[in-house]
Scaffold this motif. Structure first.
Motif, short mmCIF file in Angstrom:
data_model
loop_
_atom_site.label_atom_id
_atom_site.label_comp_id
_atom_site.label_asym_id
_atom_site.label_seq_id
_atom_site.Cartn_x
_atom_site.Cartn_y
_atom_site.Cartn_z
N LEU A 66 33.39 39.16 24.78
CA LEU A 66 32.22 39.20 25.66
C LEU A 66 32.22 37.94 26.51
N HIS A 67 32.79 38.07 27.73
CA HIS A 67 32.89 36.91 28.63
C HIS A 67 31.54 36.54 29.18
N GLU A 68 31.35 35.24 29.39
CA GLU A 68 30.17 34.82 30.15
C GLU A 68 30.37 35.25 31.59
N VAL A 69 29.32 35.74 32.18
CA VAL A 69 29.42 36.14 33.59
C VAL A 69 28.87 35.00 34.44
N THR A 70 29.66 34.63 35.41
CA THR A 70 29.26 33.49 36.26
C THR A 70 28.94 33.96 37.68
N ASP A 71 28.19 33.14 38.37
CA ASP A 71 27.89 33.50 39.76
C ASP A 71 29.03 33.01 40.66
N ASP A 72 28.89 33.15 41.97
CA ASP A 72 29.98 32.85 42.90
C ASP A 72 30.45 31.41 42.80
N SER A 73 29.50 30.51 42.46
CA SER A 73 29.88 29.10 42.38
C SER A 73 30.38 28.74 40.98
N GLY A 74 30.56 29.73 40.14
CA GLY A 74 31.15 29.47 38.83
C GLY A 74 30.16 29.07 37.76
N ARG A 75 28.86 29.09 38.06
CA ARG A 75 27.87 28.73 37.04
C ARG A 75 27.53 29.98 36.22
N PRO A 76 27.47 29.84 34.91
CA PRO A 76 27.12 31.01 34.09
C PRO A 76 25.70 31.49 34.39
N ILE A 77 25.54 32.81 34.44
CA ILE A 77 24.22 33.39 34.67
C ILE A 77 23.58 33.60 33.30
N ALA A 78 22.38 33.08 33.12
CA ALA A 78 21.73 33.11 31.81
C ALA A 78 21.64 34.54 31.27
N GLY A 79 22.10 34.71 30.05
CA GLY A 79 21.94 35.99 29.39
C GLY A 79 22.93 37.06 29.81
#
Lengths: 350, 308
Positions: free
Chosen positions: A323-336
């Motif tokens: 279960l990969h962490e999903v990140t936004d375009d700038s590479g920051r993980p999106i909470a939850g």
């Protein structure tokens, strides 16, 4: 079983002290059958806090109900077995509790609402008896006192003429009213957590909305945690805070509810969303995920979804995606957010 | 509910007339002249025969005889047996004995039948379950007269725990062994029926709800499971109580119990028409009342049953 596939994204809301209301941690459930061992739940982790609604989404056979029954402690063991995992209620592991301690949690602290209220209520006992039983057993109230509380409960779930109807039998109520009685029974002792297993599936569409609204209102009023198990994406959108999508006994995607609808990060979720009929697609063929849900006796190697997945590559057939962490375009993980797909990035942007 | 009972009572009238008429005609059709038979080998003169026929009303047309009989029943007069005793007083002596025997058998089959059935149903597939299924099958397969004689010899003659035959039919303790014999087959049926019903209900959704409510196990089984599982069992028990009241011919014969079964057996052997008809009439009434009670009880136990 590696632990990488169950990284803690599902527990995103865990407070620093680690005491969520309910935490399911790497839970495995299997059933011994004549044909072999059915692996119904394969390392599921999720958590719910007070006042929060977690929707668990999936087809039949995805393990969503079995997980809930394990939390509730109502699996028939045998044939069911829980080889590993923990279910913590306020930090206490329910699975290692004594039977008696567990019984006192059931109904009083964690309550459950079932799909088919007609068969889930005892046909030969009045609804008043079945409601007041909660107070008599858990609170030691007298028959009379408990009956009065039962009437209060029926009022609370907006059953008209509760006082006259308290001595009626389940078959004398309509489907929606029966489900209200199930809800009243679950609410009786003001539990911290309610698990609703497809609470509206057996109801007419018009009644579905009423029952869901009632459930959502009461949850707010009592500040309870709610686990809503469903295969109906429409129900989820209105009431859930976060969603866990299950497939073949695993969580394949977790996300806050709006993120998931807007931008799914797993091909299976994407397929589910596409298969909702929409008015603006009138005349077009309805989308369906090709293939059939996997046989739990023989779950495909690698990613269980790979035989049905339009994006499947060689790696999907051999390697189980964590279960990969999903990140936004700038590479920051999106909470939850998490996705158990090797190609979650491509799915997210495709 | 009241209307339903009234209708059931009205339905009993044709059943009652039909059964008594059939029995009446069958006894009438029996070969041999009962009046002549009273004299044994001697040949009575025609005037005496005619006088006796007139005394018993046997010179009347058949429909008139039947009418006399029916109207007598409602006056509490079941006629006079050919042994010159009123049928009512013969039955009056036999019925209390039969009731005692039937109740002993009934209590035994109910208590042990339900107990074994529940244990077996809750342990489906385990050793206790297999043993019960095997033993009950054997009990059902062996005729009552075999079990009766074997028990009589073993417990009465060999072990001497009880008197081999009953010398005081009003003494309940003497009726325990005959009661076991009488109730044994029904006990086997009750066990099997209870087991099946428990197995069916134990996996029901409402049982899962009862567990989810956090109820203690004894309450889940004792209240939620039992109230549902015992519905067919109680229906069977009710009908069986009717059967026990009249079906004890073999058992009463083996143990020399002076009950209704014994009376009927002797009456048939002696071609005692009034006594046969009187006894059967009594049994018909018992069956009718038993089945009415069962139907009413059924509706009390299962609220989904409506009197329509």
């Amino acid at each position: 079983m590696s632990t990488t596939d169950t990284t803690a994204v599902g527990q995103g809301n865990t407070t620093p002290s680690g005491t969520s209301l309910l935490e399911v941690d790497d839970l495995h459930v299997e059933f011994k059958t004549r044909d072999g061992i059915v692996r119904a739940v394969n390392g599921v982790s999720y958590s719910v806090d007070s006042g929060e609604t977690l929707a668990v989404l999936g087809e039949s056979g995805s393990g969503k109900s079995v997980t809930a029954q394990a939390v509730m402690g109502i699996l028939d063991m045998p044939p069911a077995r829980i080889p590993s995992g923990e279910i913590r209620y306020r930090g206490q592991n329910l699975l290692t509790m004594s039977n008696e301690a567990r019984r006192k949690v059931r109904g009083a602290k964690i309550a459950m609402i079932f799909q088919d209220a007609l068969s889930s209520l005892n046909p030969v006992l009045t609804v008043g008896y079945q409601l007041s039983e909660m107070f008599r057993v858990h609170r030691g109230m007298s028959r009379k006192e408990a009956k009065a509380r039962a009437v209060d409960l029926m009022d609370r779930v907006r059953i008209p003429a509760a006082k006259e109807r308290v001595n009626d039998y389940p078959h004398q109520f309509s489907g929606g009213m029966r489900q209200r009685i199930m809800i009243a029974m679950a609410l009786a002792l003001e539990p911290d957590l309610i698990i609703a297993d497809e609470p509206t599936t057996a109801l007419d569409v018009t009644v579905q909305a009423q029952v869901m609204d009632l459930l959502a209102d009461l949850q707010k009023e009592f500040h309870m945690g709610l686990i809503l198990i469903t295969h109906d994406l429409g129900v989820v959108a209105d009431v859930a805070d976060k969603i866990a999508v299950m497939y073949a006994g695993r969580i394949v995607e977790t996300a806050p509810v709006h993120e998931l609808y807007k931008n799914p990060a797993h091909p299976y979720t994407k397929g589910l969303l596409q298969s909702i009929p929409r008015l603006d697609q009138k005349g077009q063929e309805l989308y369906a995920i090709k293939g059939l849900p996997p046989n739990l006796l023989n779950i495909p190697e690698g990613c269980a979804f790979n035989p049905r997945c339009p994006m499947a590559q060689e790696v999907c057939r051999h390697e189980l995606p964590p279960l990969h962490e999903v990140t936004d375009d700038s590479g920051r993980p999106i909470a939850g957010r998490g996705s158990a797909c090797h190609f979650w990035k491509e799915t997210l942007h495709g | 509910m009241g209307r339903y009972i009234l209708r059931r009572l009205l339905q009993m009238i044709p059943v009652f007339i039909g059964t008594t008429l059939i029995i009446f005609l069958m006894v009438y059709a029996l070969p041999g002249d009962p009046v002549r038979a009273l004299f044994g080998d001697k040949a009575p003169d025609a005037a005496t025969l005619a006088a006796l026929r007139h005394q018993y009303g046997l010179d009347l047309p058949l429909w008139h005889q039947y009418w006399n009989y029916l109207s007598g029943i409602f006056k509490g007069d079941l006629g006079t047996s050919y042994s010159q005793q009123p049928v009512a007083s013969i039955l009056g002596a036999a019925i209390p004995v039969t009731i005692r025997l039937a109740l002993v058998a009934f209590v035994i089959e109910m208590v042990f039948g339900v107990l074994f059935g529940v244990i077996s149903g809750l342990r489906r597939g385990k050793l206790a379950d297999s043993v019960l299924l095997f033993v009950t099958l054997i009990v059902i397969a062996i005729p009552t007269f075999v079990i009766g004689y074997v028990f009589q010899v073993v417990f009465g003659n060999n072990l001497g725990w009880v008197t081999p035959t009953v010398n005081d039919s009003y003494n309940i303790t003497q009726l325990i062994l005959p009661g076991i014999v009488l109730g044994l087959v029904s006990l086997a049926y009750v066990s099997r029926l209870t087991r099946t019903s428990v197995v069916e209900n134990v996996r029901a959704d409402y049982m899962r709800t009862a567990v989810a409510k956090g109820l203690p196990r004894r309450r889940i089984v004792g209240v939620h499971l039992m109230r549902n599982s015992l519905i067919p069992v109680i229906t069977f028990l009710g009908t069986d109580l009717g059967a026990l009241m009249g079906g004890a011919i073999v058992t009463e014969g083996i143990f020399n119990i002076q009950g209704v079964g014994n009376v009927l057996y002797k009456a048939i052997n002696q071609a005692d028409g009034p006594l046969v008809v009187g006894t059967v009439t009594f049994l018909v009434i018992v069956y009718l009342v038993a089945s009415l009670i069962v139907d009413l009880l059924y509706a009390v136990l299962d609220p989904r049953i409506r009197y329509a």
